[in-house]
Structure formats: C-alpha cells, structure tokens
Scaffold this active site. Structure first.
Site, PDB file in Angstrom:
ATOM      1  N   ARG A 105       0.842  -1.198   0.000  1.00  0.00           N
ATOM      2  CA  ARG A 105       0.000   0.000   0.000  1.00  0.00           C
ATOM      3  C   ARG A 105       0.873   1.242   0.000  1.00  0.00           C
ATOM      4  O   ARG A 105       1.759   1.373   0.842  1.00  0.00           O
ATOM      5  CB  ARG A 105      -0.847   0.043   1.283  1.00  0.00           C
ATOM      6  CG  ARG A 105      -2.044  -0.793   1.241  1.00  0.00           C
ATOM      7  CD  ARG A 105      -3.099  -0.370   2.224  1.00  0.00           C
ATOM      8  NE  ARG A 105      -2.644  -0.010   3.551  1.00  0.00           N
ATOM      9  CZ  ARG A 105      -3.458   0.338   4.527  1.00  0.00           C
ATOM     10  NH1 ARG A 105      -4.764   0.378   4.304  1.00  0.00           N
ATOM     11  NH2 ARG A 105      -3.014   0.655   5.707  1.00  0.00           N
ATOM     12  N   THR A 109      -1.458   7.469  -0.580  1.00  0.00           N
ATOM     13  CA  THR A 109      -2.762   7.288  -1.250  1.00  0.00           C
ATOM     14  C   THR A 109      -3.538   6.102  -0.689  1.00  0.00           C
ATOM     15  O   THR A 109      -4.745   5.991  -0.909  1.00  0.00           O
ATOM     16  CB  THR A 109      -2.560   7.018  -2.759  1.00  0.00           C
ATOM     17  OG1 THR A 109      -1.876   5.761  -2.902  1.00  0.00           O
ATOM     18  CG2 THR A 109      -1.742   8.110  -3.416  1.00  0.00           C
ATOM     19  N   ASP A 201       0.195  -3.484  12.280  1.00  0.00           N
ATOM     20  CA  ASP A 201       0.714  -3.785  10.941  1.00  0.00           C
ATOM     21  C   ASP A 201       1.101  -5.262  10.884  1.00  0.00           C
ATOM     22  O   ASP A 201       2.087  -5.690  11.491  1.00  0.00           O
ATOM     23  CB  ASP A 201       1.928  -2.899  10.647  1.00  0.00           C
ATOM     24  CG  ASP A 201       2.364  -3.019   9.192  1.00  0.00           C
ATOM     25  OD1 ASP A 201       2.587  -4.160   8.737  1.00  0.00           O
ATOM     26  OD2 ASP A 201       2.459  -1.997   8.511  1.00  0.00           O
ATOM     27  N   ASP A 204       4.703  -6.157   9.474  1.00  0.00           N
ATOM     28  CA  ASP A 204       5.771  -5.810  10.414  1.00  0.00           C
ATOM     29  C   ASP A 204       5.776  -6.754  11.613  1.00  0.00           C
ATOM     30  O   ASP A 204       6.839  -7.183  12.076  1.00  0.00           O
ATOM     31  CB  ASP A 204       5.597  -4.363  10.899  1.00  0.00           C
ATOM     32  CG  ASP A 204       6.081  -3.360   9.863  1.00  0.00           C
ATOM     33  OD1 ASP A 204       6.792  -3.766   8.927  1.00  0.00           O
ATOM     34  OD2 ASP A 204       5.746  -2.170  10.002  1.00  0.00           O
TER      35      ASP A 204
HETATM   36  C1  PRP Z   1      -1.098  -4.726   4.263  1.00  0.00           C
HETATM   37  C2  PRP Z   1      -1.902  -6.009   4.351  1.00  0.00           C
HETATM   38  C3  PRP Z   1      -2.699  -5.985   3.086  1.00  0.00           C
HETATM   39  C4  PRP Z   1      -2.991  -4.524   2.912  1.00  0.00           C
HETATM   40  C5  PRP Z   1      -4.386  -4.271   3.364  1.00  0.00           C
HETATM   41  O1  PRP Z   1      -0.025  -4.886   3.445  1.00  0.00           O
HETATM   42  O2  PRP Z   1      -1.105  -7.148   4.487  1.00  0.00           O
HETATM   43  O3  PRP Z   1      -2.029  -6.501   1.963  1.00  0.00           O
HETATM   44  O4  PRP Z   1      -2.066  -3.813   3.747  1.00  0.00           O
HETATM   45  O5  PRP Z   1      -4.736  -2.963   3.141  1.00  0.00           O
HETATM   46  P1  PRP Z   1      -5.854  -2.527   2.080  1.00  0.00           P
HETATM   47  O6  PRP Z   1      -7.010  -3.402   2.295  1.00  0.00           O
HETATM   48  O7  PRP Z   1      -6.121  -1.096   2.472  1.00  0.00           O
HETATM   49  O8  PRP Z   1      -5.261  -2.641   0.721  1.00  0.00           O
HETATM   50  P2  PRP Z   1       1.101  -3.741   3.261  1.00  0.00           P
HETATM   51  O9  PRP Z   1       0.738  -2.805   2.189  1.00  0.00           O
HETATM   52  O10 PRP Z   1       1.387  -3.127   4.602  1.00  0.00           O
HETATM   53  O11 PRP Z   1       2.329  -4.556   2.726  1.00  0.00           O
HETATM   54  P3  PRP Z   1       3.243  -5.643   3.468  1.00  0.00           P
HETATM   55  O12 PRP Z   1       2.392  -6.876   3.658  1.00  0.00           O
HETATM   56  O13 PRP Z   1       4.328  -5.865   2.506  1.00  0.00           O
HETATM   57  O14 PRP Z   1       3.700  -5.084   4.773  1.00  0.00           O
HETATM   58  N1  URA Z   2      -2.543  -3.407   6.916  1.00  0.00           N
HETATM   59  C1  URA Z   2      -2.178  -3.865   8.132  1.00  0.00           C
HETATM   60  O1  URA Z   2      -1.177  -4.593   8.248  1.00  0.00           O
HETATM   61  N2  URA Z   2      -2.907  -3.515   9.190  1.00  0.00           N
HETATM   62  C2  URA Z   2      -3.997  -2.734   9.103  1.00  0.00           C
HETATM   63  O2  URA Z   2      -4.642  -2.457  10.138  1.00  0.00           O
HETATM   64  C3  URA Z   2      -4.363  -2.260   7.835  1.00  0.00           C
HETATM   65  C4  URA Z   2      -3.621  -2.616   6.761  1.00  0.00           C
END
Ligand code: PRP
Ligand code: URA
Length: 210
Positions: A105, A109, A201, A204
C-alpha cells in the site's frame, strides 16, 4: 450484514485471535498464531468441497472411501503478510500449489502498488484461496482478485484474519462472486487506513520489521 461474508466464530479461532491482537505478543508467537488461525479457517472454508468415491484396499478388504474431487487447489498469498498464512494451510492441504501476488500500500494514497505476479497454471480449473491477514480499505484484495481473473481464474475465495466493513464492501462491490472468510469484522479504519481495533501492521509484526 454482507452477502458472501462468513465470520468464523469457532472458539479456537477467536481465542487465538485475541492473543494475536495483543500488542505484547512477540514475533515468534504472532507467526505461530497466524498459521494456526489460517489452518482453522481453511478447515471451515473448505467444508463444501465436492467429494468423489475412491477405491481403497484396507489390510482387511477392498472398499470405497471418499476423496476431494478435482484436487486443484491453489493458495495465493498477497506479499508480504499473506505468506504468514501459507504453512498452516499447507499442513492441511499438502497438495495445494502456491502462487504469489506482490502488492504494497502506498502510504499516502493507501492504494496498492503491484510488483509481482506468479501463479500455477490451469487457472480455469483451480479453486484459488487468496490469503492476506488484513482486509482494510480493500484496495489490495480487489486488485489481487482482478489480477487472478485477468488470467482466467474463475473460482476464488478470500481468507483474511481481520476485516474492516469498508474493505468487505469494496471487495463485494467489485467482485460479488468472491466468498470472503474472516475471523473478525472490526469497527472501522483510522485516518491512516489501519483497522480499529485491529492488530496493527500485520507484515511488520510477522517479520519483525518494526
Ligand atoms: C497490508 C496487508 C494488506 C494490505 C491491506 O499490506 O497485508 O495486503 O495492507 O490494506 P488494504 O485493504 O487497504 O489494501 P502492506 O501494504 O502493509 O504490505 P506488506 O504486507 O508488505 O507489509
Ligand atoms: N494493513 C495492516 O497490516 N494492518 C492494518 O490495520 C491495515 C492494513
């Protein structure tokens, strides 16, 4: 509340989810819990798979048992956090193939940025389980499902651990044919797109990157 949304309220799932939400849960335990929850969710999300008769010889005599028809299952974790759900489900369904969709994400945005796509062949014949612990705005889930459909995938289920109402709504508006399974439908998103109460998160916490 939403058509095609199943909230998995099994006591073991809910118990483990509460431990997952706990800010004091360490990375190692977090990882184990995500896998355990994913396994229990997969058990529920596969309960309508069709069966077919299968001949088998016991040590006593030949008989006819049942087996899952088709067997063409594919797990597709959304990187990174979806990776945390794969091992638990593979323990249950060792023959499943695994594809990967890379999305993150954009912090400003909140829209998903695509960086990787590789899935097993025979898309038309497979049942796909898209995996991501978090369904927040729904942007990532919608884009992952769209990418699968673009290459011919027809049967898709989405498994997440925590969903926000806005994410479920967006998913079902774009893809009303996709069944969504979650352990919890939380209250709302904050201004940064994080789920409340949520679990923080997921990527993380799984990989110890913060
Ligand atoms: C997080 C999560 C989803 C997304 C959800 O990933 O694992 O993929 O956000 O958010 P959304 O429904 O608003 O799209 P992130 O973008 O943090 O990436 P990562 O898993 O690499 O940390
Ligand atoms: N992605 C995450 O990992 N946690 C949230 O709460 C939303 C998006």
């Amino acid at each position: 509340m939403f058509p095609n949304l199943t909230i998995l309220s099994h006591p073991l799932i809910q118990h483990k989810l509460t431990k997952l939400r706990d800010r004091n849960t360490a990375t190692r335990d977090f990882k184990a819990l995500v896998n355990e929850i994913a396994m229990l969710m997969a058990y529920e999300a596969t309960k309508d798979l069709p069966l077919e008769p299968a001949p088998v010889e016991t040590p006593m005599e030949p008989t006819t048992g049942m087996q899952v028809a088709g067997k063409k299952l594919a797990l597709v974790p959304i990187l990174r956090a979806g990776l945390g759900m794969v091992d638990g489900i593979i323990q249950l369904i060792p023959s499943a193939r695994v594809g990967h969709i890379g999305l993150y994400r954009d912090h400003d945005t909140l829209e998903p940025v695509h960086y990787y796509f590789k899935i097993p062949g025979d898309e038309e014949d497979r049942l796909f389980f898209v995996l991501d612990p978090m369904l927040a705005t729904g942007g990532s889930a919608v884009q992952a499902v769209s990418a699968l459909k673009q290459v011919g995938a027809g049967r898709i289920r989405f498994l997440c651990v925590v969903a926000a109402p806005a994410g479920v709504q967006r998913m079902l508006e774009h893809h009303p044919d996709v069944s969504v399974f979650t352990a919890a439908l939380d209250r709302e998103l904050n201004a940064s797109g994080y789920i409340l109460p949520g679990l923080g998160d997921a990527g993380d916490r799984l990989f110890g990157t913060r």
